[in-house]
Design an enzyme around this catalytic site. Structure first.
Site, PDB file in Angstrom:
ATOM      1  N   HIS A 167       0.844  -1.182   0.000  1.00  0.00           N
ATOM      2  CA  HIS A 167       0.000   0.000   0.000  1.00  0.00           C
ATOM      3  C   HIS A 167       0.892   1.249   0.000  1.00  0.00           C
ATOM      4  CE1 HIS A 167       0.486  -0.764   4.442  1.00  0.00           C
ATOM      5  NE2 HIS A 167       0.915   0.473   4.340  1.00  0.00           N
ATOM      6  N   ALA A 168       0.258   2.392  -0.195  1.00  0.00           N
ATOM      7  CA  ALA A 168       0.948   3.678  -0.055  1.00  0.00           C
ATOM      8  C   ALA A 168       0.138   4.526   0.921  1.00  0.00           C
ATOM      9  CB  ALA A 168       1.054   4.384  -1.408  1.00  0.00           C
TER      10      ALA A 168
END
Ligand code: TYD
Length: 145
Positions: free
Chosen positions: A51-52
């Site tokens: 994820h970011a």
């Protein structure tokens, strides 16, 4: 290195009976710490992350054992191996990350600039690529520290 992500050498106080690394807000870290969490008991072959974050800054430390962190800014990818408790990987906002190759018993300490907020996550890679494109095309302000 990807964007402004880099390895920070953390202070180490050494004596014959062992080492201490102490991190002081405003002195040893590029952001104020609002949350600490750690990953442990990670089964062999598992990976984490994927994820970011839109705004979160993090410092990732292998306080025990080792693992790899792959950072991706939507254009370039770079993998860092973390294997010492006195190195921290500073991850700026807007970077996709994957953590993999955890050694047995590894502990991943994360210092974070904000409390947990699911709205700050980008969890789909396609959404991340679109988000980076919007930043490049100036449709979105880049949330840099
Ligand atoms: P996630 O950040 O997706 O883990 P990882 O990147 O290590 O794979 O979080 C996993 C779960 O834990 C998710 O349900 C949210 C929860 N969580 C919290 O409640 N608080 C936290 O500070 C973190 C990091 C996760």
């Amino acid at each position: 290195m990807i964007s402004n992500c880099n390895i920070i050498t953390l202070p180490k106080i050494h004596n014959r009976s062992g080492n201490i690394t102490a991190l002081n807000n405003g002195v040893d870290l590029p952001f104020d710490v609002r949350r600490v969490y750690y990953l442990y008991d990670i089964p062999g072959g598992e990976s984490r992350g994927g994820h970011a974050h839109k705004a979160l800054q993090q410092l990732i430390v292998a306080v025990s054992g080792s693992f790899d962190v792959t950072l991706d800014d939507g254009t370039d990818q770079k993998t860092c191996s973390l294997n010492r408790p006195y190195y921290g990987l500073y991850v700026v906002p807007g970077i996709w990350r994957e953590l993999s190759n955890f050694s047995s018993g590894a502990v991943c300490l994360v210092l974070a600039s904000a409390e947990y907020d699911e709205k700050d996550y980008i969890r789909k890679y396609d959404d991340f690529v679109a988000y980076r494109k919007d930043i490049l095309n100036n449709k979105l302000p880049e949330k840099q520290p």
